[in-house]
Structures are given as C-alpha cells and as structure tokens.
Design an enzyme around this catalytic site. Structure first.
Site, PDB file in Angstrom:
ATOM      1  N   GLY A 418       0.799  -1.207   0.000  1.00  0.00           N
ATOM      2  CA  GLY A 418       0.000   0.000   0.000  1.00  0.00           C
ATOM      3  C   GLY A 418       0.834   1.260   0.000  1.00  0.00           C
ATOM      4  O   GLY A 418       0.379   2.310  -0.430  1.00  0.00           O
ATOM      5  N   GLN A 419       2.087   1.159   0.509  1.00  0.00           N
ATOM      6  CA  GLN A 419       2.908   2.361   0.610  1.00  0.00           C
ATOM      7  C   GLN A 419       4.030   2.427  -0.412  1.00  0.00           C
ATOM      8  O   GLN A 419       4.702   3.442  -0.519  1.00  0.00           O
ATOM      9  CB  GLN A 419       3.522   2.446   2.018  1.00  0.00           C
ATOM     10  CG  GLN A 419       2.477   2.717   3.093  1.00  0.00           C
ATOM     11  CD  GLN A 419       3.115   3.008   4.422  1.00  0.00           C
ATOM     12  OE1 GLN A 419       4.325   2.967   4.557  1.00  0.00           O
ATOM     13  NE2 GLN A 419       2.293   3.317   5.414  1.00  0.00           N
ATOM     14  N   ASP A 534       5.111  -1.693  15.166  1.00  0.00           N
ATOM     15  CA  ASP A 534       4.361  -2.336  14.073  1.00  0.00           C
ATOM     16  C   ASP A 534       4.855  -3.765  13.876  1.00  0.00           C
ATOM     17  O   ASP A 534       5.162  -4.198  12.770  1.00  0.00           O
ATOM     18  CB  ASP A 534       4.513  -1.535  12.785  1.00  0.00           C
ATOM     19  CG  ASP A 534       3.437  -1.893  11.756  1.00  0.00           C
ATOM     20  OD1 ASP A 534       2.423  -2.500  12.150  1.00  0.00           O
ATOM     21  OD2 ASP A 534       3.625  -1.572  10.571  1.00  0.00           O
TER      22      ASP A 534
END
Length: 740
Positions: A418-419, A534
């Site tokens: 996604g990044q 994370d």
C-alpha cells in the site's frame, strides 16, 4: 700578324671566362685553405691547385698568376662543371699551307684514365678548298679509330655560310674504345689542285658544339689559332680506402653514374633531383627550396618545400594537384557541401552539449532540492547528534541504484504494498540489495517516518534485525537500501492460502524465539530503547535458512532512558494494535509485547490476524483468548503442527501468548521474559521432552482432549516463495493512522 693572333686568343679566353660565370656558385666549393679561383675561373673540388687540394693527382691544376690563367697541363681551362663532369679547355688548330714548314699536327690530349674528349659535346671541323681533315685515337702507339671529312672548292664561295663540304666540312668525333689519345691534322686532298683567288692554307680542329660558325672570309683569313674543347672527366675507386664503398667520392644526397672501360671502374657523382651543390664536397649536395624559384605550382603561395622536392596544394574548398601543367585547382563543391554538413554538425553538437550541460545542472539542482525535501538536512542533524551512526550507513546516488536495478525495471520488483514497491538490485561489487521505494513523496509525515527509520536502524546491530545499508535522498521519494533477504515474509509461510507446505513446529518455535530476542534487544540492549510499534508477521523476513529478521522501522520510536512511555498519534496495523495504546495513546514497550502475542497466535493457528470473511473470528487475538477460556484450544490450533510430542510446548506457548494479549499492559510480561521463556522451551525440548512418553501423553490429553482420526503426525514439506519484502504485501491489511 703575331700580335693579332694573340689578341684573338685573349678574346676567345675572355668569352669563355664570361661563359664560365654562369656556373652555379654552389658547385664551386674548394677544400679549406685551397685556392678557390684563378682569375675568373672557379676551382671546385675534386680539382685543386697545390698539394692536398684535389681528390687525386690527375685533378691537380696550375694557376699562372701573371696572366691569371688556369691550366690543365699545357691547356688553358675556361670552366669546370662538377654536376655534369665536364671541363672546357683550349686546344690549338692544325694548319697546313703551301709552305709545308707551317704544317701543324697537334695532339689533343693524353686522356689517360680520367679525362677524354666528349664525343657528344664537340665536333670535328675542316676549313679549306683542298683539305682532308683527319682525326684518330691512339692506344699504346696504335691507331684504333678514325674520322674526318673532305672540303674542296674551285673558287671562293660567295654568300655560302654552310659548312657542308664547299670550303668547310664537319664530322663526329670517333668513339674511344680504350684509354687513348687523340690527334688530328689537315692534309692535302689532291696534290695538283689549285684554287683561284684563294688562301693556300687549310685548317682542322675540334671545337665545342655551337661555337664555330663558318664564313667564306675564313678561306682568306682564318682568325683562330685555338678553339674551346669540352672534356669528360670521371673519378675512380682508386681514391677510396680499402673496405669502403666503391663510390666513396659521392657524398650526401648524391647518386653515381657508372662508366666501365679497360682502365677499370669509372663513375661520376651527381646531385639527386631537388638537390644542388658539389656532390664531391664533404657535405655533399643541399636541398633546393623550389618555392623560392620558378616552379610548376599554379598558385605560388601554395608551394610547400620538401626534402628533395616540393609539393603544390590547393586552398580550402578547392581540389586538384595544384600544378600549372596538371589539373590545377578548381572549386570543390563536394568539399563545400561536406563543410556545410560539418558546420551544421558542430552547431548541433554545441547545442546538444549546451542542452546536456543545462540538463545536468538542472538535474543537480533537482537532486539538491529532493535532498532537502526528503529530509536531508534533518537527517544530517540527526547524524550529528548520534555519534554511533557516523560511518555506518551509506548515502547512495540515484545513478548507483538505477544501475543496480536496470533503471528500476519491472522484472526486479520483489513485492508491492500500500505504501510502495520493493526492488531487488545488484551493486557493482555484486552485493545483492533490496530497495524500498515509497509510492508518493512530499508528505511531511512520510518524510518524518523515513528519517525516523534511518535513525532507528542506524542504532541497531543484531543478526535478527534486517540491516540497513544506506539510503538515497536524490530521488523524488527517498529510497532505503537494505540487505537482501531472499525467502519472503513469515506471513507467506504460515498462510495456507499462500503456501501449501508447512513450517515444522520446531522451526516455528525457533522463529518466535528469534523475533522475541530481537525485540528484547530493541527494548533493553540498544543504546537508546526502541519501540518498533508495528510488529506483525508481514514485517518478519526469512532468509534461506528460515532465520527471522525483523524489518520496517518506519513507525518505530526512540524512548529516552528516563521515560516510561511516549505519547504519540496512534499508529499501527489493525489486528496487531495494542488496545490500551489505542485507547489512551501512550506508547510503551508493552505495546510491542501485545503485537508479538498476535504473531505467536498466528504461528500456533496458521491464521491471519484479521479475517473479515468470518465475523465471529474477525479478530484472531480476541478469538484465541475466548477459545482458551472455553477450553477449545484444539479447535483453533494449526493441524499442520499438531503432534503428540509437541503437546507440552504448544500448551506453554499458548499460555505465553495469552499472557502477552492481556488488555492491561502492566499485566503483560516484558520481551526479555518472553524471549527467556521461549529459549527455555527450546532447551527443554532438546533435553527432556519426548523422553517420557507417558508424561507427554498425559499432557496431550489434558490439552487436546483427543486426537482426530486420520491425523498424520508427519511434518509437511516446506515450500518457499518470495512474494513480498519489508512489510509490503500485494494485499495489505487494514491500517490505523499511518499503520501498515
């Protein structure tokens, strides 16, 4: 009469001396200290006057200083040419009259080995009305060759100036077969032949071609007692030293002409074309600058002197040989067209170079702007504050990374997320690397995360933490360069939808211990405590030996030594996020413990942390805790790891995971305690577990209740595939603010 005869001799001598003045001054070189001139006659070497002034004795001459006359023997010399090998001398005329006492029979020359009458430069002439002129050569007292002519007339010819037999005749000099002397004489052709009104004398002589012109007055009064004669002269190898060249008399820039006779090897030396001077002199012949003399160039200014010659050229835009008797010089339209093309090419190159220079300058400015926008100044500030960072991380150039990835070709992509995208590259030293390239740039939060990840990773030196090799700030978006870990993520290996194979339980337990040890290092042993923030299976990379490496530190935070927590915006990945941190926004070490607990549950169950297709099992952590409370652990464990010998370990690990997932952070263990428990389980399994099957069976029965029918306790094979890198997945999990 005698006085008149002397005046004629002097006149002839003067004329011959004037003619001699035309010889080239450069030929008239004499040896140093020797007489250069006698009167007006130059004395060039090999001739000379006096001792050691000539090449050999036959070339010795004498100079009568009283009359300034040069003599060869008894014959006056009027000129010497070294280039042609000729010498002009004066000889007497043979005369016969009615009174026999006046008859003369002169011998021209004792030619010897060096000198001979030139048969090409002279002619034999007889003048009279009853004369047989004869010339012959003698060798060793015997006559060898004869020549002559007959001249008769009944009376004096009038208005007849031709020498064709009437009063005058001429003939060629007989060739000389051997070294010899010449003599000639005028004799009566007919004994009783009388001429009315004529001179009773006849004459025979040898003279230089073109010198004598017959006139009928010569039959009455012949004015000449001497005539000019041209002698050929040569040199021999007698003057050469033993063992030297047979042509040693010829010096630099010369060539020789051979003359062979019974007298031996004879030759003349001559200057090569384009050279002039005395070929016998010590320095030989010198180059002629033809461009300073009349030449064959159509444009005198385009004459170029060469050694031994010259070259004619044409000006630009012309073609031809440049010679007046050749093609000359004409306008070359092809050259003009080529010149125009070359000019256009030069203009193009200049424009291209200017554009390229401008582009490079612009790119340099863009790189500098990107460096500043990507937090280069902030990173430098962080570096200056962290001495431990200095020298560990390299700043790569954009060119280096483009070369490593073939300009970021699609075939080098390791994974999408996604990044951003992760590329595989090979540096010039053959080192494999992974390059993390975000999708977008310019977001201050992303730049802050980027700088944060560089600073965090610069503090870490652990074998189970992915190593940061460097970064690149010259691109539009900042790039991170990691060591290349080639076996994908932990999620790829435990998700049955992505991997049909299975990681054995022993390997899963070791991976869990390695992850726990790495996080414990971040919390307790790093120079400044680090909270990852994370932790998830997608951020755990596996190498070819299935060794774990924790990655993706973009969300990590450095915790001051005197602080227990940091208040930040909530950031993390849904399903792994600490509910206490989510509720109050205070980040501490126990937040990573909760996330690790979720990873442990994934290792136990083989399920993903979030699964929307099953509402009752949407959150794996909550589902796991409730299943433990209801004593339904067996129903959620991964059947691929169920074996009787794993029962106690499974129970202990499940209990540890439950403790990590407690809602209150203070009730969770520290990562050091978690790591020690896992290491203890591994050590215990190696030494004691499996030895007492009764204990194992009892524990298994307590934990599992029963074993399903048909269950194969054999371990599945491991199938490895690389689909992602550094937490970037083709299908990303739901994220909280900035989460992954």
């Amino acid at each position: 009469m005698r006085e008149k005869s002397m005046e004629l001799k002097l006149l002839i001598l003067f004329l011959l001396l004037v003619a001699a003045m035309e010889a080239a001054i450069s030929e008239a070189k004499s040896l140093k200290g020797c007489l250069k001139k006698c009167g007006e006659v130059e004395i060039p070497y090999p001739f000379g006057v006096g001792d050691n002034c000539s090449l050999e004795k036959p070339f010795n001459l004498t100079c009568d200083t009283s009359t300034s006359t040069l003599f060869y023997g008894k014959n006056p010399v009027s000129s010497i040419s070294v280039q042609h090998g000729l010498m002009d001398v004066l000889f007497e005329v043979s005369k016969i009259c009615g009174n026999q006492s006046e008859e003369k029979h002169p011998r021209l020359l004792d030619a010897g080995h060096y000198f001979t009458i030139s048969t090409s430069e002279n002619m034999f002439v007889s003048v009279g009305c009853n004369i047989l002129g004869r010339i012959c050569s003698h060798h060793e007292g015997q006559s060898t060759n004869f020549g002559g002519c007959l001249a008769i007339c009944d009376q004096l010819p009038k208005n007849n100036n031709t020498c064709a037999g009437t009063g005058c005749c001429h003939g060629e000099i007989p060739p000389q077969g051997k070294p010899s002397t010449y003599d000639f004489q005028a004799t009566r052709a007919f004994s009783n032949y009388k001429v009315s009104n004529g001179n009773n004398c006849s004459y025979a002589f040898v003279a230089k071609n073109g010198w004598f012109s017959f006139s009928p007055h010569h039959l009455l009064n012949f004015p000449f007692e001497v005539t000019p004669v041209v002698l050929d002269w040569t040199v021999s190898n007698v003057s050469c030293q033993n063992g030297s060249s047979p042509y040693c008399a010829c010096k630099n820039n010369t060539y020789h002409v051979d003359y062979y006779s019974n007298a031996g090897h004879r030759y003349k030396c001559k200057c090569k074309p384009g050279f002039e001077g005395n070929p016998y002199y010590l320095d030989g012949c010198q180059d002629v600058d033809e461009c300073t003399r009349p030449n064959n160039c159509s444009m005198p200014k385009r004459c170029h002197n060469l050694e031994g010659g010259y070259h004619c050229s044409c000006p630009p835009a012309h073609k031809g040989d440049g010679k007046a008797n050749g093609s000359g010089c004409t306008l070359d339209y092809g050259f003009i067209a080529l010149s125009c093309s070359a000019s256009l090419l030069i203009v193009f190159i200049l424009v291209y170079t200017s554009c390229w220079t401008y582009k490079q300058r612009t790119l340099k400015q863009v790189r500098r702007r990107n460096f500043e926008q990507n937090g280069g100044n902030m990173l430098q500030q962080q570096i200056s504050q962290q001495q431990a960072y200095s020298g560990k991380t390299k700043l790569f150039t954009e060119a280096e990374l483009k070369n490593a990835t073939n300009n970021f070709h699609k075939d080098t992509i390791l994974g999408h997320g996604g990044q951003g995208i992760v590329y595989k590259g090979i540096l010039s030293d053959k080192t494999p690397i992974a390059i993390k390239k975000p999708r977008q740039g310019g977001d201050p939060q992303q730049i802050k995360d980027f700088i944060n990840e560089v600073c965090v990773l610069s503090q870490i030196n652990h074998r189970n933490v992915v190593k940061l090799l460097g970064c690149c700030l010259e691109t539009e978006v900042p790039l991170l360069v990691y060591e290349f870990v080639n076996n994908g993520t932990l999620l790829d290996h435990i998700d049955p939808l992505k991997n049909d194979g299975s990681i054995m339980w022993e390997t899963r337990l070791r991976i869990a211990a390695e992850i726990a040890g790495a996080i414990a290092y971040l919390h307790s042993y790093a120079s400044i405590p680090i909270i990852h923030r994370d932790i998830k299976s997608a951020n755990i990379l596996l190498d070819h030996n299935l060794r774990a490496k924790v990655s993706d530190f973009g969300s990590s935070r450095l915790i001051p030594l005197d602080a227990t927590h940091v208040t930040t915006i909530v950031q993390g990945t849904l399903g792994y996020l600490d509910p206490e941190y989510l509720h109050i926004g205070e980040l501490n070490e126990k937040s990573d413990v909760y996330s690790f607990g979720v990873v442990l549950v994934e290792l136990l169950t083989g399920r993903k942390a979030i699964k929307f297709s099953r509402p009752e099992q949407r959150n794996l952590a909550m589902y796991f805790v409730s299943s433990m409370k209801e004593n339904h652990l067996w129903e959620i464990l991964d059947k691929r790891v169920l074996e009787q010998k794993n029962a106690k370990q499974l129970k202990e690990v499940a209990s540890l995971a439950r403790r990590c997932l407690r809602v209150k952070g203070e009730e969770r263990p520290t990562m050091r305690e978690v790591a020690m428990d896992l290491e203890g389980l591994i050590s215990m399994g190696k030494h004691t577990w499996g030895k007492d099957k009764g204990i194992v069976a009892e524990e298994s029965e307590y934990l599992l209740g029963h074993v399903p029918e048909g269950y194969d306790d054999a371990s599945s094979s491991i199938i490895v595939s690389v689909t992602s890198y550094d937490g970037i997945q083709s299908q990303s999990s739901p994220e909280i603010i900035g989460g992954r």
